[in-house]
Scaffold this motif. Structure first.
Motif, mmCIF file in Angstrom:
data_model
loop_
_atom_site.group_PDB
_atom_site.id
_atom_site.type_symbol
_atom_site.label_atom_id
_atom_site.label_comp_id
_atom_site.label_asym_id
_atom_site.label_seq_id
_atom_site.Cartn_x
_atom_site.Cartn_y
_atom_site.Cartn_z
ATOM 1 N N THR A 1 38.775 46.814 36.218
ATOM 2 C CA THR A 1 37.370 47.066 35.869
ATOM 3 C C THR A 1 36.690 45.886 35.205
ATOM 4 O O THR A 1 35.465 45.892 35.062
ATOM 5 C CB THR A 1 37.276 48.280 34.930
ATOM 6 O OG1 THR A 1 38.011 48.004 33.726
ATOM 7 C CG2 THR A 1 37.831 49.521 35.605
ATOM 8 N N GLN A 2 37.447 44.864 34.778
ATOM 9 C CA GLN A 2 36.848 43.726 34.086
ATOM 10 C C GLN A 2 36.916 42.446 34.897
ATOM 11 O O GLN A 2 36.817 41.348 34.345
ATOM 12 C CB GLN A 2 37.536 43.520 32.730
ATOM 13 C CG GLN A 2 37.344 44.676 31.764
ATOM 14 C CD GLN A 2 37.925 44.378 30.396
ATOM 15 O OE1 GLN A 2 38.315 43.252 30.094
ATOM 16 N NE2 GLN A 2 37.993 45.395 29.553
ATOM 17 N N SER A 3 37.052 42.563 36.200
ATOM 18 C CA SER A 3 37.122 41.371 37.043
ATOM 19 C C SER A 3 35.737 40.786 37.241
ATOM 20 O O SER A 3 34.724 41.448 37.026
ATOM 21 C CB SER A 3 37.741 41.712 38.398
ATOM 22 O OG SER A 3 36.898 42.616 39.080
ATOM 23 N N GLY B 1 37.754 48.150 51.445
ATOM 24 C CA GLY B 1 38.134 49.427 52.037
ATOM 25 C C GLY B 1 37.794 50.602 51.130
ATOM 26 O O GLY B 1 37.312 51.639 51.595
ATOM 27 N N LYS B 2 38.039 50.436 49.830
ATOM 28 C CA LYS B 2 37.743 51.522 48.893
ATOM 29 C C LYS B 2 36.245 51.800 48.834
ATOM 30 O O LYS B 2 35.815 52.955 48.783
ATOM 31 C CB LYS B 2 38.263 51.160 47.495
ATOM 32 C CG LYS B 2 39.772 51.285 47.355
ATOM 33 C CD LYS B 2 40.197 52.746 47.488
ATOM 34 C CE LYS B 2 41.687 52.912 47.321
ATOM 35 N NZ LYS B 2 42.113 54.319 47.474
ATOM 36 N N ARG B 3 35.457 50.725 48.827
ATOM 37 C CA ARG B 3 34.004 50.931 48.801
ATOM 38 C C ARG B 3 33.524 51.575 50.094
ATOM 39 O O ARG B 3 32.612 52.402 50.087
ATOM 40 C CB ARG B 3 33.302 49.602 48.551
ATOM 41 C CG ARG B 3 33.586 49.024 47.155
ATOM 42 C CD ARG B 3 32.720 47.829 46.853
ATOM 43 N NE ARG B 3 33.015 47.304 45.531
ATOM 44 C CZ ARG B 3 33.686 46.182 45.284
ATOM 45 N NH1 ARG B 3 34.098 45.451 46.297
ATOM 46 N NH2 ARG B 3 33.918 45.783 44.046
ATOM 47 N N ALA B 4 34.137 51.178 51.212
ATOM 48 C CA ALA B 4 33.766 51.797 52.485
ATOM 49 C C ALA B 4 34.128 53.282 52.482
ATOM 50 O O ALA B 4 33.365 54.122 52.972
ATOM 51 C CB ALA B 4 34.453 51.077 53.641
ATOM 52 N N PRO C 1 34.096 45.784 39.600
ATOM 53 C CA PRO C 1 35.447 46.352 39.730
ATOM 54 C C PRO C 1 36.118 45.933 41.040
ATOM 55 O O PRO C 1 35.480 45.872 42.089
ATOM 56 C CB PRO C 1 35.198 47.868 39.699
ATOM 57 C CG PRO C 1 33.881 48.020 39.010
ATOM 58 C CD PRO C 1 33.075 46.819 39.394
ATOM 59 N N ARG C 2 37.428 45.631 40.948
ATOM 60 C CA ARG C 2 38.234 45.280 42.120
ATOM 61 C C ARG C 2 39.380 46.268 42.253
ATOM 62 O O ARG C 2 40.038 46.615 41.268
ATOM 63 C CB ARG C 2 38.800 43.861 41.976
ATOM 64 C CG ARG C 2 37.747 42.783 42.008
ATOM 65 C CD ARG C 2 37.344 42.475 43.421
ATOM 66 N NE ARG C 2 36.321 41.446 43.457
ATOM 67 C CZ ARG C 2 35.985 40.766 44.548
ATOM 68 N NH1 ARG C 2 36.602 41.031 45.677
ATOM 69 N NH2 ARG C 2 35.054 39.865 44.520
ATOM 70 N N PHE C 3 39.609 46.711 43.482
ATOM 71 C CA PHE C 3 40.704 47.635 43.762
ATOM 72 C C PHE C 3 41.865 46.851 44.367
ATOM 73 O O PHE C 3 41.667 46.030 45.270
ATOM 74 C CB PHE C 3 40.234 48.732 44.712
ATOM 75 C CG PHE C 3 39.161 49.605 44.138
ATOM 76 C CD1 PHE C 3 39.496 50.773 43.464
ATOM 77 C CD2 PHE C 3 37.821 49.263 44.250
ATOM 78 C CE1 PHE C 3 38.510 51.590 42.932
ATOM 79 C CE2 PHE C 3 36.833 50.061 43.719
ATOM 80 C CZ PHE C 3 37.175 51.230 43.047
#
Length: 649
Positions: free
Chosen positions: A229-231, A265-268, A235-237
């Motif tokens: 969450t702090q990238s 992919g997660k955002r999609a 946010p990066r998964f």
């Protein structure tokens, strides 16, 4: 030097050299590494058995070959340079790794060292060289490099980066195209930390406790997902896979594995979930269902919303004839014909019809259909949507009824307003017209009295007569203004091209003739195109220029400018600007009302009707007028002519 021997001077043999050879002959010959003695003119004096075995030559043949013939061509020049430094006394020995040429043509690697032996006077005797065969080590190093390169390529293709951890699960190494996870500033902030100690790291499912239990059991894992969450950049998964590492004795020493950035992919997936949720909501709110039929299949597919519209159980799949039975009898023939036409030629359709639900309620629905073709060009599937439009059809009828009522009320109200306006205009005209006769009478008799009794009247009486005549003139001007306002509402407008620049120059010339003593710098644009009624537009310019002339009368040297600009839509905005008395913008909202004045008669004479007439003319031309001003800093009046000037844009 291109492989040729440098020009060293040969030294004569000495007793010390012979003594050295005799003393060390045994050790020299039996050494496990290759050794040679080379004269200062680069002739081999002797070689040992290990050196012969290293290069695959018999001793006699090896001694007969030039030194440079046995060295890889790319390494010869460096040898000559180093030997020259030895002879020059700049160093006593040197060591390097270099390549040799075996008798069978293969390239060998040797760890080469060379020392210059000298006699008791310090004169060079010969070079003592040693060569350790490191070919296998070099081949192993090359194999390791190639293996690492293959590993890097495999890592780059299968993941975003490679990582290693020690036995306490602390990161010890990262390997990627950028040598660091792409959203981290550098890898130093990660080295020495455990994954759950990374700032902002949160498991997507489960907990760190469950993940740590798996690691402590030294079990492999695959695609463990967490979010950083702090990238940088939001946010990066991340999905990580790991494998425990054990040493040769089977002892656990840590973990290694790969990681992938799965943010896209997660955002999609989230966008897909959001879209599906919105579609479900839209279907529920809009009473919109979907259907499909594979031509020849026993049943149709209905969505849950379609089942809800027809008030059947979820998952209900009607047979084609059963689906047609829901249609109201008076619509069945048309529906059957439309579907057949679609099956025959693939023609889509969008129709409205009435149906009965499973509970007997009558609905009005909209039925949409499109066809799909197979590889042979035949329609093999029909699919589409259906929507309950019953409520909108009720709503539509109500809107039509309300619109009819509103239109009737608007017509009545418009007629009332038109009648009131006509009465008001007639009243204004009647008052203004009826006032003319008594005003003319007062003006005439007061003038006669002043002429006939001038000799017997005192100064105060003359002052009273002048006040009476001034009041009559002002009343006459007000009457003329009222007549102008009344006539503006009734007069037909002409539509002609007008150059407002010419009109402005004429108005300024007229003002100058009436006040020749005034010093005014008048600036008028070369061309100000417009369309409208020439007489009325001349009155607009005349009023605005006249006001500018009046309110700059107290300036010893005034400036008046008439020009125009284009607004962002390309429409002309005309302006009249002066540097005169100006006014307070707090009262600007009422300046265009009849008889409303921004200055008293004691300051500037006037009736307060001019701007009202100007506003009425501009409004009738479809434009608008406004002003910007400040006390004692002048004023600028802007106006447009709306659709009347469209032909000039």
């Amino acid at each position: 030097m291109n492989g040729a021997n440098p020009q060293f001077l040969p030294l004569p043999p000495s007793r010390e050299r012979e003594a050295w050879l005799m003393h060390f002959a045994g050790a020299f010959e039996n050494a496990v590494i290759g050794m040679t003695l080379v004269s200062t003119d680069h002739r081999r004096l002797t070689v040992n058995r290990a050196f012969c075995e290293f290069l695959g030559y018999p001793e006699e043949e090896l001694l007969a070959r030039a030194v440079c013939d046995l060295i890889h061509p790319d390494d010869v020049n460096e040898d000559w340079r180093q030997l020259a430094m030895l002879l020059a006394g700049k160093k006593d020995s040197y060591r390097r790794e270099k390549r040799y040429l075996h008798r069978d043509g293969q390239v060998l690697w040797g760890d080469f060292s060379c020392t210059l032996a000298r006699d008791h006077k310090g004169q060079p005797l010969f070079f003592i060289t040693q060569v350790l065969d490191i070919t296998e080590r070099k081949r192993a190093e090359r194999a390791v490099r190639e293996s690492e390169e293959r590993f890097r390529s495999l890592t780059a293709l299968s993941s975003d980066w490679y990582w290693e951890q020690d036995a306490e699960f602390r990161f010890t190494r990262f390997l990627s195209n950028d040598a660091t996870p792409p959203w981290r500033a550098n890898h130093d902030e990660l080295i020495g930390r455990r994954r759950w100690e990374l700032p902002g790291a949160q498991p997507i499912e489960g907990s760190w406790t469950r993940h740590r239990a798996l690691l402590e059991a030294h079990l492999p894992y695959r695609d463990f997902e967490y979010v950083d969450t702090q990238s940088r950049g939001g946010p990066r998964f991340v999905a990580v896979s790991g494998q425990p590492v054990f040493d040769a004795e089977g002892r656990y020493v840590g973990y290694r594995g790969t990681a992938r950035d799965i943010s896209a992919g997660k955002r999609a997936e989230q966008r897909l979930r959001d879209t599906q949720a919105m579609l479900r909501l839209a279907a529920e709110v809009g009473r919109l269902g979907a259907w499909a039929w594979d031509v020849g299949a026993a049943t149709l597919a209905w969505s849950e919303e379609a089942c809800a519209i027809f008030e059947t159980k979820p998952g209900f799949a009607p047979r084609p004839k059963e689906a047609l039975s829901f249609v109201a009898p008076e619509y069945r023939r048309a529906v059957r014909s439309t579907v057949k036409e679609c099956l025959r030629g693939g023609s889509p359709f969008d129709i409205e019809l009435e149906v009965f639900t499973a509970r007997g309620r009558r609905l009005c629905i909209r039925l949409i259909c499109e066809a799909e073709w197979d590889a042979r060009g035949r329609v093999h599937r029909l699919q589409g949507a259906l929507q309950d439009v019953s409520e909108s059809k009720a709503a539509q009828a109500e809107i039509l009824r309300l619109n009819a009522q509103l239109e009737e009320r608007v017509q009545k109200r418009t007629a009332q307003l038109e009648a009131a306006n006509r009465e008001l205009e007639a009243f204004s005209y009647s008052i203004a017209h009826d006032l003319r006769a008594p005003l003319s009478s007062i003006d005439g008799f007061s003038n006669s009295l002043q002429s006939s009794a001038a000799a017997v009247l005192d100064d105060r009486s003359h002052h009273y007569l002048r006040r009476i005549r001034a009041g009559v003139r002002q009343m006459s001007e007000l009457t003329d203004g009222l007549l102008s306002l009344a006539s503006l509402s009734r007069a037909d407008l002409r539509d002609e091209p007008v150059d407002l620049a010419d009109v402005a120059r004429a108005s300024l010339a007229s003002c100058q003739e009436q006040s020749p003593q005034r010093s005014v710098d008048a600036v008028v644009a070369d061309h100000l195109p417009a369309r409208g009624d020439p007489r009325l537009l001349a009155q607009v310019i005349g009023n605005l220029v006249g006001n500018a002339w009046k309110f700059t009368s107290r300036r010893p040297h005034a400036r008046i400018e008439v020009g125009g600009t284009r607004d962002p839509e390309g429409q002309w905005v005309y302006f009249v600007r002066d540097d005169g008395a100006g006014f307070d913008m707090a009262y600007a909202s009422k300046m265009f009302e009849a008889f409303r004045r921004m200055h008293s008669n004691a300051e500037f004479e006037g009736t307060g009707i001019g701007l009202a007439i100007t506003h009425r003319i501009v409004t009738r031309h479809g434009g608008r007028i406004w002003a910007e001003a400040a006390p004692d800093r002048g004023a600028t009046f802007y106006f447009t002519l709306g659709a009347w000037a469209a032909a000039q844009q």
